[in-house]
Design an enzyme around this catalytic site. Structure first.
Site, short mmCIF file in Angstrom:
data_model
loop_
_atom_site.label_atom_id
_atom_site.label_comp_id
_atom_site.label_asym_id
_atom_site.label_seq_id
_atom_site.Cartn_x
_atom_site.Cartn_y
_atom_site.Cartn_z
N VAL A 254 0.82 -1.21 0.00
CA VAL A 254 0.00 0.00 0.00
C VAL A 254 0.85 1.25 0.00
O VAL A 254 0.41 2.32 -0.45
CB VAL A 254 -0.99 0.02 1.19
CG1 VAL A 254 -1.97 -1.12 1.08
CG2 VAL A 254 -0.26 -0.02 2.52
N GLY B 111 -2.01 1.38 -4.67
CA GLY B 111 -1.37 1.95 -3.49
C GLY B 111 -1.99 3.25 -3.04
O GLY B 111 -2.78 3.87 -3.76
N HIS B 112 -1.62 3.68 -1.82
CA HIS B 112 -2.16 4.92 -1.26
C HIS B 112 -1.82 6.13 -2.11
O HIS B 112 -2.66 7.01 -2.34
CB HIS B 112 -1.60 5.13 0.15
CG HIS B 112 -2.23 4.22 1.17
ND1 HIS B 112 -1.59 3.87 2.34
CD2 HIS B 112 -3.42 3.59 1.19
CE1 HIS B 112 -2.37 3.06 3.04
NE2 HIS B 112 -3.49 2.88 2.36
N MET B 113 -0.56 6.21 -2.58
CA MET B 113 -0.16 7.38 -3.35
C MET B 113 -0.92 7.46 -4.66
O MET B 113 -1.26 8.55 -5.14
CB MET B 113 1.35 7.33 -3.62
CG MET B 113 1.91 8.59 -4.23
SD MET B 113 1.79 10.00 -3.12
CE MET B 113 1.20 11.25 -4.22
N VAL C 81 -4.26 9.07 -3.92
CA VAL C 81 -4.15 10.51 -3.69
C VAL C 81 -3.87 11.24 -5.00
O VAL C 81 -4.42 12.31 -5.26
CB VAL C 81 -3.05 10.81 -2.65
CG1 VAL C 81 -2.82 12.31 -2.53
CG2 VAL C 81 -3.42 10.22 -1.30
#
Length: 862
Positions: free
Chosen positions: A335, A522-524, A527
């Site tokens: 992640v 993933g988190h990035m 975002v």
């Protein structure tokens, strides 16, 4: 205005306003204070409107400060008006106080928490608990209780508990003082402030009752699951996993026992003020008090395999697939985007695997012996083996579809499979999709066209996976360490070894992101899609292949990086403010309804009174009008011998009152009316020449499409345009032989012209200001830009913001200055309704050209 004030002081009019010198000086002082305050206030209103409509994130602290200054200016103006008039308008104080209080109530609202228990077990939670325990914990309860899927057992420490902790240590006011004036785009300052706040929280003591409740909940969990239980302490802030994902912005502490549970709790609470978390919430339109940290404490899963599942392709919802990424062990690295993952694409309809990628997995993460995580080598026979068997993928897909069916939206799901091949749902939140669109894309430009190789722009790299679509160009900045984040320059392309949520504080400065390692799940990546930053991950060699400082063009949609700036790929983007719909955005929207609209347009209307003021703009309009009348004794009820102003019959549908400081009019003393032939003032005569030009039609509609007028009447936020009849309220001209100050209000817009036209070139100047209109802000701003372009062709120096502009011209000889004033007169008559017409940016240039061709009615020739 300095000529006006200087000439006014020297004129004989002062004695007619107030026979005693002290009385005149007093009235003059209040009058000039009102005019100066009015100008400052209108500039602030324009600034706030500009912030709201600019489609960029704004700082709520700045909005609050500007609003407080604006309210102060309005109250000062009210006080000066009452001093000037001898206290005639006491009701204006009440109006200003009421309006100001309403504005501040919108901007300073505090999130109110109901008093609750400090701790709730997960099995007692559901979506209805979101205000108490945040989205992450509430959704785990929802998945367990209503979807009947397995989740780790645990408990949630409530948002009320966090508020109790902060208040117990007097931290709330300290934090607010450090954040109030913080510029989140200053990465270095952001990091320093963040460090100070987090240190304060980590050093603070928990209230005894809260600490006891947390330890007791852990003890009860240990009784159910065994003495060796370890837990994951995870953020579950209010607003998290909602319209804004907050993906990766707060901290998680893994493999926690009782001995370090309290410290882990404080670590997660302090992560509310991570640099990335502060930047994210400010950029997404959440005030600091909107985000209060609840903490989910759940059993650690001894994961054989873990990963992330998307129930839709984030780039194309029409592509009916489920995406799964998987790694051996714990998925913390997956992640964060620091390790490679297996990837599976499953057809939603027939549940077949239609694409898969199995990578070499050299290492995996496992729980440490006592706490934290440890990295282990993957056994040789597992390195190149798929993490998931087809039957396991089928079960995950079933879980995903059940969850999507329950929530009714596409989901981003974290999952884990334990050593007994039992699956657990670790998190379920709405999936943030890619919404970056260009006008060409809307028109149907195909991906094949975008992949064309351009002879003058060699391909630097054709690898990687699209995490967020789009095209961008800039200079490559190779990030070698996160310590270098403050040095990332504006407008650069960030090239890094891996994706990381820690890059969020610089996301407002970069044009695109390229990484060697990373995952679309993933988190990035989440975002980047929220902020519409083109992002290409998993390129393998971006940091080694792309030279630092080299200009490149990143086509993240098609996975191609070109050398140089490829203009053919750079299309105009449709920008959407990432704050739109957020609490902060709505607060500014509501407060602007009490600031910007102008309801008092005509002094002859019954509502033109203190009790008719609904906005700050109304206060300013009323005070300005009354100040002019009080200072120059203008009005139908004023005795002739006491009147200072003369009505000018100019045969225009506007009321003009003239105050002659000396040598400006050739009329008998005490005359109440003058003709244009009586005007001796050089600049005023030149302006009137343009205003009365035979081709300027003051009564025409300048091509207004009245069939489309509903788009103006139904403006989304602020104004209700009046049905214009005659264009009267008074327009004021203060003149002398060589001076003019002309203050014109026509309905919803106003113009101010101040000029001196004498024999000395160095004394000569024109300043011209314009603001407002009846249409929406887009049309008003287009008209202001049109006027600005006309002024620039006339050699004015122009400042433009939103629908407000200021032009300045200096040191022209008198003859040439009169030519400019003539053109300004024509301009005033030509553009008065153009805000109704300008529905597209492309129209502006045509109107500018037609003006200089003498087509002042803008008739289209067929």
């Amino acid at each position: 205005m300095f000529k006006f004030f200087d000439l006014f002081r020297k004129s004989t009019i002062s004695a007619r306003i107030a026979p005693d010198k002290a009385g005149f000086q007093r009235k003059y002082r209040y009058f000039t204070s009102i005019l100066a305050g009015n100008n400052r206030a209108l500039e602030i209103i324009t600034d706030l409107e500009h912030l709201f409509y600019e489609d960029k994130p704004f700082n709520m602290g700045y909005v609050l400060v500007q609003s407080e200054i604006l309210i102060g200016e309005a109250l000062n103006i009210v006080e000066d008006l009452n001093a000037l008039s001898g206290g005639k308008y006491p009701g204006l104080f009440d109006a200003a106080d009421t309006i100001g209080a309403g504005i501040l109530a919108e901007l300073e609202r505090k999130k109110k928490l109901d008093k609750t228990n400090f701790v709730f077990p997960l099995e007692r939670l559901s979506q209805e608990s979101v205000d108490d325990v945040g989205g992450k914990a509430a959704n785990l309860g929802e998945v367990f209780n209503r979807v009947n899927l397995p989740v780790p057992q645990g408990f949630a420490v409530t948002a009320y508990a966090c508020q109790h902790f902060m208040e117990h240590n007097n931290l709330a006011d300290l934090v607010d003082s450090k954040l109030r004036h913080l510029d989140v785009n200053d990465t270095e300052s952001l990091m320093k402030v963040s460090d100070k706040i987090r240190s304060m929280i980590l050093e603070a003591e928990l209230p005894i009752d809260l600490e006891r409740a947390i330890i007791q909940a852990f003890g009860e969990l240990r009784q159910k699951l065994g003495p060796d239980i370890r837990i994951s302490v995870r953020s579950s802030a209010t607003t998290e996993d909602s319209e804004a994902s907050f993906a990766g912005q707060h901290s998680t502490v893994l493999n926690v026992g009782q001995e370090n549970l309290i410290n882990a709790y404080k670590e997660v609470v302090s992560s509310t003020f991570n640099p990335r978390a502060i930047f994210y919430r400010r950029s997404k339109g959440y005030m600091d008090q909107d985000v209060i940290m609840s903490v989910a404490c759940v059993m650690m899963i001894d994961a054989k395999v873990s990963g992330v599942m998307y129930t839709v392709d984030p780039h194309d919802s029409r592509h009916s697939v489920i995406l799964i990424s998987a790694v051996w062990g714990l998925c913390a690295g997956a992640v964060e985007g620091s390790i490679l993952t297996d990837y599976y694409e499953i057809n939603k309809k027939d549940r077949r695997i239609q694409d898969s990628t199995v990578v070499t997995k050299a290492t995996m993460l496992r729980s440490g012996v006592s706490d934290g995580l440890r990295e282990e080598s993957v056994p040789d026979d597992m390195k190149d083996r798929p993490c998931l068997e087809p039957a396991q993928i089928e079960m995950l897909v079933d879980y995903g579809l059940r969850l999507e069916g329950h929530y009714g939206v596409a989901l981003d799901i974290e999952w884990a499979m334990d050593q007994n091949d039992r699956f657990y749902i670790l998190q379920a939140r709405p999936l943030k999709r890619s919404l970056k669109l260009s006008k060409d894309k809307i028109a149907g430009t195909s991906a094949d066209n975008a992949q064309e190789e351009f002879p003058d722009h060699p391909i630097v790299l054709r690898e990687g996976v699209t995490a967020s679509e789009g095209v961008a160009t800039g200079l490559a900045y190779i990030l070698t360490s996160e310590h270098n984040l403050p040095g990332v320059p504006e407008g650069s392309i960030l090239i890094a070894q891996q994706t990381s949520p820690r890059y969020v504080p610089v996301i407002g400065r970069v044009q695109a992101i390229v990484t060697d390692v990373g995952s679309v799940t993933g988190h990035m990546a989440s975002v980047a899609r929220e902020f519409r930053i083109p992002t290409l991950v998993g390129t393998g060699s971006g940091t080694a292949t792309i030279p630092h400082g080299k200009e490149i063009t990143v086509d993240a949609t098609n996975g191609v990086i070109y050398e140089g700036r490829v203009e053919q790929l750079l299309h105009e983007e449709i920008t959407i403010n990432p704050m739109k719909g957020s609490p902060t955005y709505k607060s500014l929207q509501s407060s602007l309804k009490k600031i910007a609209p102008l309801n008092l347009t005509d002094p002859n209307y019954e509502n033109f009174a203190p009790e008719g003021c609904q906005t700050i703009h109304d206060i300013l309009r009323f005070a300005h009008e009354m100040a002019m009348q009080e200072m120059f004794r203008i009005g139908d009820d004023v005795e002739v011998e006491k009147s200072i102003a003369v009505h000018l019959r100019a045969y225009l549908p506007v009321n003009i009152y003239v105050v002659d400081l000396g040598g400006g009019l050739s009329v008998d003393p005490g005359a109440r009316e003058a003709q244009t032939k009586d005007v001796m003032s050089i600049p005023f005569r030149a302006l009137l020449k343009g205003m009365t030009h035979k081709d300027v039609d003051w009564s025409g509609d300048v091509g207004v499409d009245w069939r489309g007028f509903t788009s103006i009447v139904a403006e989304s936020v602020f104004r209700d345009p009046m049905k214009e009849g005659r264009m009267g309220g008074p327009n004021y001209a203060v003149i002398s032989g060589e001076y003019l100050n002309f203050n014109s209000r026509l309905g919803y817009h106003f113009a101010t012209l101040d000029t001196y036209c004498g024999p000395e070139v160095n004394d000569n100047y024109i300043t011209f200001s314009f603001k407002g209109g009846a249409a929406d802000i887009g049309r008003r701003s287009r008209r202001a830009r049109l006027i600005a372009l006309i002024l620039k062709r006339l050699r004015f120096k122009v400042e433009l913001k939103g629908d407000m502009l200021r032009g300045e011209l200096k040191k022209y000889d008198c003859d040439r200055l009169q030519e400019k004033l003539d053109m300004l007169g024509r301009l005033l008559g030509s553009v008065r309704l153009l805000d109704m017409v300008l529905s597209d940016d492309g129209q502006v240039g045509w109107y500018v050209d037609e003006f200089f061709k003498g087509n002042y009615t803008f008739e289209r020739k067929h």
